[in-house]
Design a protein around this motif. Structure first.
Motif, short mmCIF file in Angstrom:
data_model
loop_
_atom_site.label_atom_id
_atom_site.label_comp_id
_atom_site.label_asym_id
_atom_site.label_seq_id
_atom_site.Cartn_x
_atom_site.Cartn_y
_atom_site.Cartn_z
N CYS A 94 -6.87 6.35 -9.37
CA CYS A 94 -6.29 5.72 -8.17
C CYS A 94 -5.48 4.49 -8.55
CB CYS A 94 -7.40 5.33 -7.20
SG CYS A 94 -8.49 4.04 -7.82
N ASP A 95 -4.64 4.05 -7.60
CA ASP A 95 -3.88 2.80 -7.79
C ASP A 95 -4.67 1.60 -7.30
OD1 ASP A 95 -1.48 4.21 -8.64
OD2 ASP A 95 -1.33 4.87 -6.55
N ILE A 96 -5.44 1.84 -6.22
CA ILE A 96 -6.18 0.73 -5.61
C ILE A 96 -7.60 1.20 -5.30
CG2 ILE A 96 -6.33 -0.73 -3.53
CD1 ILE A 96 -3.23 -0.64 -3.50
N PHE B 69 0.83 -1.22 0.00
CA PHE B 69 0.00 0.00 0.00
C PHE B 69 0.86 1.27 0.00
CE2 PHE B 69 -3.92 -2.25 1.48
CZ PHE B 69 -4.84 -1.61 0.69
N ALA B 70 2.10 1.15 0.42
CA ALA B 70 2.93 2.35 0.62
C ALA B 70 2.96 3.21 -0.65
CB ALA B 70 4.34 1.94 1.02
N GLY B 71 2.60 4.47 -0.50
CA GLY B 71 2.65 5.41 -1.61
C GLY B 71 1.50 5.31 -2.60
N LYS B 72 0.52 4.45 -2.34
CA LYS B 72 -0.58 4.25 -3.30
C LYS B 72 -1.73 5.25 -3.05
CE LYS B 72 1.23 0.57 -5.21
NZ LYS B 72 2.52 0.64 -4.48
N ILE B 73 -2.35 5.68 -4.15
CA ILE B 73 -3.57 6.48 -4.07
C ILE B 73 -4.76 5.50 -4.04
CG2 ILE B 73 -5.01 8.16 -5.30
CD1 ILE B 73 -2.42 9.37 -4.31
N VAL B 74 -5.65 5.70 -3.07
CA VAL B 74 -6.71 4.73 -2.85
C VAL B 74 -8.08 5.42 -2.88
CG1 VAL B 74 -7.56 2.93 -1.28
CG2 VAL B 74 -5.12 3.47 -1.32
N GLY C 139 -6.05 -7.63 -16.23
CA GLY C 139 -4.89 -8.04 -15.44
C GLY C 139 -4.76 -7.36 -14.08
N LEU C 140 -5.86 -6.73 -13.62
CA LEU C 140 -5.80 -6.13 -12.29
C LEU C 140 -5.89 -7.23 -11.24
CD1 LEU C 140 -6.79 -3.71 -14.11
CD2 LEU C 140 -8.01 -2.88 -12.11
N LEU C 141 -5.33 -6.97 -10.06
CA LEU C 141 -5.58 -7.87 -8.94
C LEU C 141 -7.05 -7.71 -8.58
CD1 LEU C 141 -2.57 -7.17 -6.56
CD2 LEU C 141 -2.92 -9.18 -8.00
N GLY D 19 -5.33 3.43 -14.94
CA GLY D 19 -4.12 2.73 -14.49
C GLY D 19 -4.21 2.08 -13.12
N CYS D 20 -5.44 1.82 -12.65
CA CYS D 20 -5.61 1.16 -11.34
C CYS D 20 -4.98 -0.24 -11.38
CB CYS D 20 -7.11 1.06 -11.04
SG CYS D 20 -7.52 0.22 -9.52
N MET D 21 -4.34 -0.68 -10.28
CA MET D 21 -3.69 -1.99 -10.29
C MET D 21 -4.45 -3.07 -9.53
SD MET D 21 -0.52 -1.39 -7.64
CE MET D 21 0.09 -3.06 -7.77
#
Ligand code: NDP
Length: 449
Positions: free
Chosen positions: A316-318, A232-237, A364-366, A340-342
């Motif tokens: 967001c990333d997550i 989670f470190a540094g991720k935009i949620v 391919g996202l988690l 670009g969400c992962m």
């Protein structure tokens, strides 16, 4: 799309027996599709009618809930309890008070709960209940009278060895307190282990309030580490909702180094590029019981947007959907992917529509299904029952540590099962398979009951 003939017949029966119950159909179809490889390898399931029994609630109770409002007017709501499957333990699952509650919603939740509870590794069967009562805008007195009337019927069906309710949407500490008080009065006994999510002074567990949201982040952190060598470190949620699950998911992912920039309620969403001030959200939603819109009035630089659907357009990333079922459709999923969400980790039950799930998986996202990643709530309810039986209270740290261990185990169980059935990394299939195998083997062992 189902290809196995036996599962097709089972699903047809579900459609015929439960006409118009679209949420229930949706939940069953997703699970049956995941279980195809398992059912093909286990002919004994068909011989013993395991799948027919697995999709049919063992008991479904519907009752009227009459109560008197502050103006002296008689109101009538509808109450439900589904006791879905008791193969591995007494029925266990929350109560939802929301105008959208129907037999279909309760059945879908009870069905999912059976698999979720199995994944926790604790001895709990699946159940769920609730009412179309809306606590919003009601006085404390009205909520109390409603809860007492609801319990006047429900108490006949519950008990620490039969069925243990808890909270869910619209049922928080206040409602659980009133429900437990009436249960105590009606039975003339103090049976703490019959309802979970209780207040700390009367047998509640420390960390139960935080458990679903914290557990979601523990699960996501483990998935990020094992599947992406990330965190989670540094991720935009982005976290949808601003109730119990959303609030504590936002708190934990912030502690893990993420930055939450958007949250919502059923009217609209807030965006705060500086990171949402959670204390402010809690004050607005929990203490003042006001709308999240107030946040933008009081926090300079933040924005409010009417309608919740737009929250998935926030970059967001997550994404942590923590509000309600089917809150993210294909359009929402596409917006996340384009930005670009992962990863999408479900905090709510069934928050993604089937086409949204397919889109995020294809891109391919988690992706983790709620029955795996939100199981921390019921797991900690299980720990509350353990403490009630032992007449002991564990410290916050002890419960939190056990919760973290359980969530890590659930991730690995789902991941390993996905590998075993040839779909490595598909946590939806993995969770369905891992949860189901235990229930099926218990059903087989217990005969046709
Ligand atoms: P709460 O009632 O505490 O919060 C629900 C939140 O979702 C509120 O912010 C509510 O907004 C919002 N919401 C409700 N309906 C809608 C809608 N139709 N559209 C948009 N937003 C909506 O419930 P919980 O946090 O307990 O539950 C949230 C989800 O998590 C549910 O799916 C529940 O089944 C699931 N869950 C809960 C567990 C728990 O321990 N509480 C355990 C496992 C799963 P508003 O304030 O306007 O009502």
């Amino acid at each position: 799309m189902l290809t196995n003939e036996y599962l097709k017949r089972v699903y047809e029966t579900v459609l015929t027996r439960n006409p118009g119950e679209s949420e229930f159909h949706q939940a069953v179809l997703e699970v049956l599709e995941s279980l195809e490889p398992v059912v093909e390898n286990h002919p004994e399931y068909e011989k013993n009618g395991i799948m027919e029994r697995f999709v049919e609630p063992e008991r479904f109770i519907q009752f009227s809930v009459p109560w008197v409002d502050d103006n002296g007017r008689v109101r009538v709501n509808r109450g439900f309890r589904v006791q879905f499957n008791s193969a591995i333990g007494p029925y266990k699952g929350g109560l939802r008070f929301h105008p959208s509650v129907t037999a279909s919603v309760i059945k879908f939740l009870g069905f999912e709960q059976t698999l979720k509870n199995s994944l926790t590794t604790l001895p709990m069967g699946g159940g769920k209940g609730g009412s179309d009562f809306d606590p919003k805008g009601k006085s404390d007195g009205e909520v109390m009278r409603f809860c007492q009337s609801f319990m006047n019927e429900l108490y006949k069906h519950i008990g620490q060895f039969t069925d243990i309710p808890a909270g869910d949407i619209g049922v928080g500490a206040r409602e659980v307190g009133y429900l437990f008080g009436q249960y105590k009065r009606l039975t003339g006994t103090f049976q703490g282990g019959t309802i979970t999510g209780k207040g700390i002074p009367f047998g509640g567990s420390l960390a139960r309030t935080q458990a679903t949201g914290y557990g979601l982040c523990y699960f996501a952190e483990e998935a990020l580490k094992c599947m992406r060598n990330d965190s989670f470190a540094g991720k935009i949620v982005v976290v949808s909702g601003s109730g119990n699950v959303a609030t504590y998911a936002a708190e934990k992912c912030t502690q893990l180094g993420g930055k939450v920039v958007a949250m919502c309620d059923s009217n609209g969403y807030i965006y705060d590029a500086n990171g949402v001030d959670l204390k402010k959200v809690m004050d607005i939603k929990q203490r003042r019981r006001a709308r999240i819109k107030v946040y933008a009035d009081e926090v300079p630089g933040s924005e409010y947007h009417e309608g919740c659907h737009g929250i998935w357009n926030v970059k967001c990333d997550i994404a942590l959907p923590c509000a309600t079922q089917n809150e993210m459709d294909l359009e929402g999923a596409k917006a996340l992917i384009a930005n670009g969400c992962m990863g999408v980790f479900e905090g709510a039950n069934m928050p993604l529509t089937p086409d949204a799930i397919a889109a995020v998986q294809e891109a391919g996202l988690l992706y983790s299904p709620g029955k795996a990643s939100n199981a921390g709530g019921v797991a900690t309810s299980g720990l509350e029952m353990t403490q009630n039986s032992m007449r002991l209270s564990w410290s916050f740290e002890e419960v939190d540590q056990r919760l973290q261990g359980i969530m890590n185990n659930i991730f690995h169980a789902a991941y390993d099962a996905s590998v075993e059935v040839g779909k490595p990394g598909d946590l939806m299939v993995g969770a369905n398979v891992a949860g189901f195998l235990k229930v099926a083997s218990a059903m087989l062992a217990q005969g046709v009951v």
